[in-house]
Design an enzyme around this catalytic site. Structure first.
Site, PDB file in Angstrom:
ATOM      1  N   SER A 139       1.265  -1.175  -0.079  1.00  0.00           N
ATOM      2  CA  SER A 139      -0.079   0.540   0.176  1.00  0.00           C
ATOM      3  C   SER A 139       0.782   1.347   0.087  1.00  0.00           C
ATOM      4  O   SER A 139       2.065   1.058   0.812  1.00  0.00           O
ATOM      5  CB  SER A 139      -0.995   0.276   0.915  1.00  0.00           C
ATOM      6  N   TYR A 151      -2.616  -0.021  10.186  1.00  0.00           N
ATOM      7  CA  TYR A 151      -2.591  -0.358   9.127  1.00  0.00           C
ATOM      8  C   TYR A 151      -1.545   0.146   8.199  1.00  0.00           C
ATOM      9  O   TYR A 151      -0.748  -0.814   7.200  1.00  0.00           O
ATOM     10  CB  TYR A 151      -3.731  -0.594   8.375  1.00  0.00           C
TER      11      TYR A 151
END
Length: 232
Positions: A139, A151
């Site tokens: 990501s 995250y």
């Protein structure tokens, strides 16, 4: 059959589902993995049972995962590529200002980091046999510090994992790619991000197929894909 076989974790929705469709159109046979096998059955029906296999697998369960890889090889006779894509996201505040309860953090960390590592461990011996390709979902959040974002930390770990695997894979013929998406319009998108510029899952699927369709002499190590207008 000589068609290449691609295994996808987290295949029932989002990036996994979009990549499955792109890969099927490109001629891959598919091993589709998800915790919920029933959610995979429409894709199997779409591609045909001779071209796609649905398996219920929790990527944090070593026995389940390693058994699934053996089933794929028994069914299709080979394994050429893996998209380690299964992941979760929950909102976190380390000061306790809202977000998920700390007990909910565990599953995200285990899925995103431990599950990705187990997927690599379960499939790399087979990929070494085929001189295949491992693709991991990272990501853009794993390339910059984000306030109170666990995250993001898990995706930093995936970035490091991809580099570590690539170093170990030198000399085996295995290629390793980490795809770093920006904001994508999936079920994991935070509520406060829904008005921001977003990619579609198929945008990332095209990036995955770009890497997979390079000749064996080309190892695309990292692909960063942001929606137009996203700063970081």
């Amino acid at each position: 059959m000589n068609d290449r076989v691609l295994l996808i974790t987290g295949a029932s929705r989002g990036l996994g589902e979009a990549t499955a469709r792109r890969a099927a159109a490109a001629g891959f046979r598919l091993a589709l993995l998800s915790r919920d096998r029933e959610a995979l059955l429409p894709l199997v029906a779409e591609f045909g049972e001779e071209r796609a296999l649905a398996l219920a697998v929790d990527v944090t369960d070593w026995e389940s995962l390693s058994s699934a890889v053996e089933t794929v090889k028994t069914t299709f006779g080979r394994l050429d590529a893996v998209f380690a894509n299964a992941g979760q996201s929950v909102v976190v505040s380390f000061f306790g200002d809202g977000g998920a309860d700390p007990e909910q953090w565990r599953d995200m960390v285990l899925t995103n980091v431990y599950g990705t590592a187990l997927t690599a461990r379960a499939t790399l011996p087979s990929l070494a046999e085929s001189k295949g390709h491992l693709v991991l979902t990272g990501s853009v959040a794993g390339r910059y510090h984000r306030p109170g974002n666990l995250y993001s930390a898990t995706k930093w770990a995936v970035t490091g994992l991809a580099g570590s695997i690539r170093e170990e894979a030198i000399g085996t013929g295995v290629r390793v790619t980490v795809v770093q998406p920006g904001l994508v319009d999936t079920s994991m998108i935070p509520e406060d991000s829904k008005s921001k510029p977003k990619l579609e899952p198929d945008d990332i699927a095209r990036a995955v197929l770009y890497a997979l369709e390079q000749p064996p002499s080309v190892d695309v190590n990292e692909i960063v894909v942001r929606p137009t207008g996203q700063v970081r």
